[in-house]
Design a protein around this motif. Structure first.
Motif, PDB file in Angstrom:
ATOM      1  N   LYS A 167     -28.794  -3.924   4.252  1.00  0.00           N
ATOM      2  CA  LYS A 167     -28.576  -2.532   3.892  1.00  0.00           C
ATOM      3  C   LYS A 167     -27.148  -2.382   3.384  1.00  0.00           C
ATOM      4  CE  LYS A 167     -31.884  -0.679   7.234  1.00  0.00           C
ATOM      5  NZ  LYS A 167     -32.067   0.205   8.403  1.00  0.00           N
ATOM      6  N   GLU A 168     -27.001  -1.564   2.375  1.00  0.00           N
ATOM      7  CA  GLU A 168     -25.680  -1.430   1.746  1.00  0.00           C
ATOM      8  C   GLU A 168     -24.616  -1.007   2.746  1.00  0.00           C
ATOM      9  OE1 GLU A 168     -24.209   1.667  -1.426  1.00  0.00           O
ATOM     10  OE2 GLU A 168     -25.305   0.043  -2.437  1.00  0.00           O
ATOM     11  N   ALA A 169     -24.990  -0.143   3.693  1.00  0.00           N
ATOM     12  CA  ALA A 169     -24.018   0.359   4.668  1.00  0.00           C
ATOM     13  C   ALA A 169     -23.496  -0.747   5.587  1.00  0.00           C
ATOM     14  CB  ALA A 169     -24.649   1.472   5.507  1.00  0.00           C
ATOM     15  N   ASP A 170     -24.253  -1.829   5.702  1.00  0.00           N
ATOM     16  CA  ASP A 170     -23.854  -2.910   6.606  1.00  0.00           C
ATOM     17  C   ASP A 170     -23.056  -4.011   5.925  1.00  0.00           C
ATOM     18  OD1 ASP A 170     -25.215  -1.622   8.673  1.00  0.00           O
ATOM     19  OD2 ASP A 170     -27.096  -2.659   8.218  1.00  0.00           O
ATOM     20  N   LEU A 171     -22.830  -3.896   4.610  1.00  0.00           N
ATOM     21  CA  LEU A 171     -22.120  -4.943   3.880  1.00  0.00           C
ATOM     22  C   LEU A 171     -20.609  -4.769   4.034  1.00  0.00           C
ATOM     23  CD1 LEU A 171     -24.184  -5.046   0.562  1.00  0.00           C
ATOM     24  CD2 LEU A 171     -24.251  -6.692   2.449  1.00  0.00           C
ATOM     25  N   PRO A 172     -19.897  -5.825   4.405  1.00  0.00           N
ATOM     26  CA  PRO A 172     -18.440  -5.734   4.520  1.00  0.00           C
ATOM     27  C   PRO A 172     -17.797  -5.642   3.135  1.00  0.00           C
ATOM     28  CG  PRO A 172     -19.166  -7.985   4.876  1.00  0.00           C
ATOM     29  CD  PRO A 172     -20.400  -7.162   4.764  1.00  0.00           C
ATOM     30  N   LYS A 208     -13.769 -12.315  -4.764  1.00  0.00           N
ATOM     31  CA  LYS A 208     -14.815 -12.852  -3.902  1.00  0.00           C
ATOM     32  C   LYS A 208     -16.175 -12.229  -4.257  1.00  0.00           C
ATOM     33  CE  LYS A 208     -12.368 -15.466  -1.050  1.00  0.00           C
ATOM     34  NZ  LYS A 208     -12.631 -16.909  -0.867  1.00  0.00           N
ATOM     35  N   TYR A 209     -17.231 -13.036  -4.087  1.00  0.00           N
ATOM     36  CA  TYR A 209     -18.611 -12.566  -4.230  1.00  0.00           C
ATOM     37  C   TYR A 209     -19.276 -12.582  -2.851  1.00  0.00           C
ATOM     38  CZ  TYR A 209     -18.664 -12.988  -9.391  1.00  0.00           C
ATOM     39  OH  TYR A 209     -18.433 -12.837 -10.731  1.00  0.00           O
ATOM     40  N   PHE A 210     -20.404 -11.890  -2.752  1.00  0.00           N
ATOM     41  CA  PHE A 210     -21.204 -11.918  -1.534  1.00  0.00           C
ATOM     42  C   PHE A 210     -21.826 -13.307  -1.377  1.00  0.00           C
ATOM     43  CE2 PHE A 210     -25.409 -11.386   0.508  1.00  0.00           C
ATOM     44  CZ  PHE A 210     -25.009 -10.850   1.726  1.00  0.00           C
ATOM     45  N   LYS A 211     -21.877 -13.825  -0.147  1.00  0.00           N
ATOM     46  CA  LYS A 211     -22.436 -15.153   0.102  1.00  0.00           C
ATOM     47  C   LYS A 211     -23.966 -15.075   0.192  1.00  0.00           C
ATOM     48  CE  LYS A 211     -18.474 -17.414   2.262  1.00  0.00           C
ATOM     49  NZ  LYS A 211     -17.995 -18.190   3.438  1.00  0.00           N
ATOM     50  N   THR A 225     -29.135  -9.545  -0.781  1.00  0.00           N
ATOM     51  CA  THR A 225     -28.859  -8.239  -1.377  1.00  0.00           C
ATOM     52  C   THR A 225     -29.581  -8.175  -2.723  1.00  0.00           C
ATOM     53  OG1 THR A 225     -26.877  -9.026  -2.522  1.00  0.00           O
ATOM     54  CG2 THR A 225     -26.576  -8.119  -0.309  1.00  0.00           C
ATOM     55  N   ILE A 226     -29.617  -6.986  -3.286  1.00  0.00           N
ATOM     56  CA  ILE A 226     -30.221  -6.818  -4.605  1.00  0.00           C
ATOM     57  C   ILE A 226     -29.202  -6.155  -5.523  1.00  0.00           C
ATOM     58  CG2 ILE A 226     -32.575  -6.708  -3.736  1.00  0.00           C
ATOM     59  CD1 ILE A 226     -32.459  -3.695  -3.937  1.00  0.00           C
ATOM     60  N   PRO A 227     -29.360  -6.313  -6.842  1.00  0.00           N
ATOM     61  CA  PRO A 227     -28.386  -5.741  -7.783  1.00  0.00           C
ATOM     62  C   PRO A 227     -28.176  -4.238  -7.546  1.00  0.00           C
ATOM     63  CG  PRO A 227     -29.888  -7.198  -8.934  1.00  0.00           C
ATOM     64  CD  PRO A 227     -30.419  -7.072  -7.536  1.00  0.00           C
ATOM     65  N   GLY A 228     -26.917  -3.845  -7.635  1.00  0.00           N
ATOM     66  CA  GLY A 228     -26.574  -2.440  -7.450  1.00  0.00           C
ATOM     67  C   GLY A 228     -26.021  -2.113  -6.085  1.00  0.00           C
ATOM     68  N   ASN A 282     -20.666  -4.146  -2.724  1.00  0.00           N
ATOM     69  CA  ASN A 282     -20.229  -5.270  -1.908  1.00  0.00           C
ATOM     70  C   ASN A 282     -21.314  -6.351  -1.759  1.00  0.00           C
ATOM     71  OD1 ASN A 282     -17.617  -4.150  -1.317  1.00  0.00           O
ATOM     72  ND2 ASN A 282     -18.645  -2.770   0.134  1.00  0.00           N
ATOM     73  N   GLY A 283     -22.334  -6.279  -2.613  1.00  0.00           N
ATOM     74  CA  GLY A 283     -23.398  -7.279  -2.544  1.00  0.00           C
ATOM     75  C   GLY A 283     -23.468  -8.161  -3.759  1.00  0.00           C
ATOM     76  N   LEU A 284     -22.405  -8.180  -4.583  1.00  0.00           N
ATOM     77  CA  LEU A 284     -22.413  -8.906  -5.846  1.00  0.00           C
ATOM     78  C   LEU A 284     -22.504 -10.418  -5.637  1.00  0.00           C
ATOM     79  CD1 LEU A 284     -21.989  -8.795  -8.970  1.00  0.00           C
ATOM     80  CD2 LEU A 284     -19.541  -9.017  -8.498  1.00  0.00           C
ATOM     81  N   PHE A 285     -23.432 -11.063  -6.383  1.00  0.00           N
ATOM     82  CA  PHE A 285     -23.536 -12.513  -6.364  1.00  0.00           C
ATOM     83  C   PHE A 285     -24.098 -12.976  -7.706  1.00  0.00           C
ATOM     84  CE2 PHE A 285     -27.685 -11.034  -5.037  1.00  0.00           C
ATOM     85  CZ  PHE A 285     -28.579 -11.899  -5.638  1.00  0.00           C
ATOM     86  N   LEU A 286     -23.973 -14.267  -7.971  1.00  0.00           N
ATOM     87  CA  LEU A 286     -24.564 -14.864  -9.163  1.00  0.00           C
ATOM     88  C   LEU A 286     -25.904 -15.500  -8.798  1.00  0.00           C
ATOM     89  CD1 LEU A 286     -21.555 -16.641 -10.921  1.00  0.00           C
ATOM     90  CD2 LEU A 286     -22.698 -14.522 -11.611  1.00  0.00           C
ATOM     91  N   SER A 287     -26.845 -15.469  -9.746  1.00  0.00           N
ATOM     92  CA  SER A 287     -28.148 -16.094  -9.517  1.00  0.00           C
ATOM     93  C   SER A 287     -28.591 -16.766 -10.805  1.00  0.00           C
ATOM     94  CB  SER A 287     -29.176 -15.053  -9.075  1.00  0.00           C
ATOM     95  OG  SER A 287     -30.411 -15.655  -8.803  1.00  0.00           O
ATOM     96  N   THR A 288     -28.693 -18.076 -10.797  1.00  0.00           N
ATOM     97  CA  THR A 288     -29.134 -18.837 -11.966  1.00  0.00           C
ATOM     98  C   THR A 288     -30.032 -19.981 -11.493  1.00  0.00           C
ATOM     99  OG1 THR A 288     -27.381 -20.511 -11.976  1.00  0.00           O
ATOM    100  CG2 THR A 288     -26.871 -18.381 -12.997  1.00  0.00           C
TER     101      THR A 288
END
Length: 583
Positions: A394-399, A405-408, A421-424, A427-433
């Protein structure tokens, strides 16, 4: 005194002659009356023409297979008599259109009753050969001793959108067919079934049950390309998308279907696609990417006879190897299979749960016999399978994230499952390839990271068999002469064979496998240890399921195969003979 517990009615002719619609009317009415039904359509891979039959097993208690033999055969052509006349049991009836001058000589001296009746001539009295199926329906109702009113109401409803004249002509055709049989039979009494009383049940295709299950699981996004025998899943979703606020995308091919569904999953919805063997092959690269990117992707694969186009309207279970091994690299995924049409509804919901719990592709594998044929099942419980979205954050629980830094997203956790996490999400930003990556998703080819991420992707699957019921357990003996294991639609034939062995004093245990990959060796081994012999029942020529047992299990010398790959479903006798061979 009533002796019969069930009967089998079959109608045959050429595709396009209304064989299926006649069977559908019969089945729909009997299901409403509370009879338990199992149907089977056999047809060629073409729009019109070619031999086709619709068989219906009607019983007082639930049946899980089409059974063996025929009690009442309605034939619109000589081909049906030639191909299926030998299936009619003693005391059974064959009605054939007198226009084709049926040759009943081979039934002389038998206890099969043969009637040559003017089906075509009767239809033409009402102005059209198209009504032959309705004439035959009237004949069937007379032969089976059912009340005519409910059938006539169904005919009136079926043609109500056309004109009253069309309704009246079809009702007259029905009455004429009914009258011909009643006149022919005279005072002959036929042992049929009493009305069982209405039940809270449904009569539907396995494909329709899959679609309903996906909806109940919360899926509102599907991308797919039409293919026999899976197309009805997409067709059902399309018919109901406006009611659901759903989005259904018919793509240009199966590659696009898989990738589009993956995009929906990446965005956070429960997306899925549906295909059969040839389409599953085209999805191989995409599924590998879904494994690498840890996308909770669901693929429904309704298995048909192959290879290539093969026999697209006939049953087979020959996609097992493709589902387990087709994707390249060290591919981590889950493969499950429902044991009945009812389970098509419940187990597809569990497939969505497993995909999100373990963040990987899940291939859901009914076979054509389940997907394209209807069965009566108890009405579904929409609350039986709760939704489990796994480690969805949940977005509220993300540090807070400190740039850069990106989200692990691919954190190396003890259980192998990372927070998602999902896009948007702030504090949940990550790369996915599709590239190997570090914990944040950034490309990383260091040997230690590849080993760590590969081990992680496989480590998370270690508990699947603990969190999912890997097989239907019909094993009643602590020590058995034989353990029989099947998958998908073979269940009914196996259960009937086992029941007869019980009566004969032979101890036969039965498991119907749901979890194909990761293979539940630990859970299966005690049942193998408790049996003198093991018989694997499967619809293919190469023993693909048997090979999984030999790869993963101890005491391989016990294992033998019961293989069938002629396009027809298993029967009780076929399974029973295979078991006798090892006793």
């Amino acid at each position: 005194m009533q002796k019969r517990k069930d009967f089998i009615w079959k109608m045959g002719g050429q595709q396009g002659e209304g064989i299926e619609s006649c069977g559908e009317i019969m089945a729909t009415i009997l299901a409403k009356e509370g009879y338990s039904l199992y149907s089977q359509r056999l047809f060629a891979s073409r729009i019109k023409g070619g031999h086709t039959t619709f068989a219906l097993r009607v019983a007082l208690e639930q049946v899980m297979s089409i059974g063996e033999g025929v009690d009442f055969l309605l034939s619109l052509d000589q081909e049906t008599v030639d191909m299926h006349g030998s299936e009619v049991r003693d005391g059974g009836y064959i009605i054939c259109d007198s226009k084709v001058n049926p040759d009943f000589s081979k039934f002389e001296g038998t206890k099969v009753n043969c009637l040559s009746l003017p089906i075509s001539e009767t239809a033409m009295k009402q102005g059209s050969m198209l009504m032959r199926n309705i004439v035959a329906l009237g004949m069937s109702v007379a032969l089976l001793g059912f009340d005519t009113k409910m059938f006539k109401d169904a005919i009136a409803a079926k043609f109500a959108k056309k004109s009253q004249e069309i309704v009246d002509k079809n009702l007259a055709a029905f009455d004429d067919g009914y009258g011909l049989v009643m006149e022919k039979l005279g005072d002959v009494e036929i042992d049929t079934l009493p009305a069982p009383g209405k039940k809270d049940q449904m009569f539907l295709l396995g494909n329709e049950a899959c679609a309903l299950g996906a909806i109940a699981a919360g899926s509102r996004f599907m991308a797919s390309y039409p293919i026999t025998p899976a197309s009805e899943v997409m067709e059902y979703m399309i018919k109901n998308m406006d009611k659901l606020g759903a989005t259904i995308v018919q793509t240009e091919d199966e590659i696009a279907a898989c990738m589009t569904a993956m995009g929906g999953v990446y965005a956070g919805v429960r997306g899925f696609t549906c295909t059969s063997g040839p389409g599953l092959s085209l999805m191989a690269e995409s599924l590998s990417m879904a494994s690498m990117a840890e996308l909770p992707m669901v693929v429904i694969d309704v298995q048909r006879s192959g290879p290539s186009t093969g026999m697209a309207t006939k049953v087979e279970q020959s996609d097992i190897d493709a589902a387990c091994y087709n994707a390249h690299g060290d591919y981590a995924g889950i493969v499950i299979s429902p044991t009945s049409i009812e389970e098509c509804f419940y187990e597809i919901q569990k497939a969505f749960n497993l995909a999100e719990m373990y963040q990987c592709p899940v291939i859901f594998m009914p076979d054509l016999q389940q997907g394209l044929n209807k069965q009566s099942v108890p009405s579904f419980d929409l609350n039986r399978v709760p939704i489990n979205r796994g480690k969805m954050m949940k977005e509220a629980d993300l540090p807070e994230l400190e740039q850069p830094k990106y989200f692990k997203r691919f954190e190396l956790t003890e259980d192998g499952i990372s927070p998602r996490t999902i896009p948007g999400m702030k504090n949940g930003l990550f790369l996915s390839t599709g590239l190997e990556h570090n914990e944040e998703g950034k490309p990383a080819e260091a040997p230690t990271m590849h080993v760590a991420q590969t081990d992680k992707r496989f480590r998370k699957l270690e508990t699947v068999a603990d969190n999912y019921e890997p097989f239907l357990n019909n094993a009643k003996y602590d020590e058995a002469d034989v353990l029989v294991v099947g998958m998908a639609s073979s269940r009914g034939a196996i259960e009937e064979a086992v029941a007869e062995f019980d009566q004969e004093g032979v101890k036969v245990n039965h498991l119907q496998l749901r979890l194909i990959k990761p293979f539940p060796a630990k859970q299966l081994q005690p049942f193998m240890d408790a049996a003198k012999k093991v018989v694997i029942v499967e619809h293919n020529a190469t023993g693909q399921l048997t090979n999984l047992f030999k790869i993963n299990m101890h005491k391989k010398s016990k294992i033998s195969s019961c293989l069938k790959y002629d396009g027809n479903p298993f029967t009780k006798s076929y399974v029973k003979n295979a078991i006798k061979e090892v006793l």
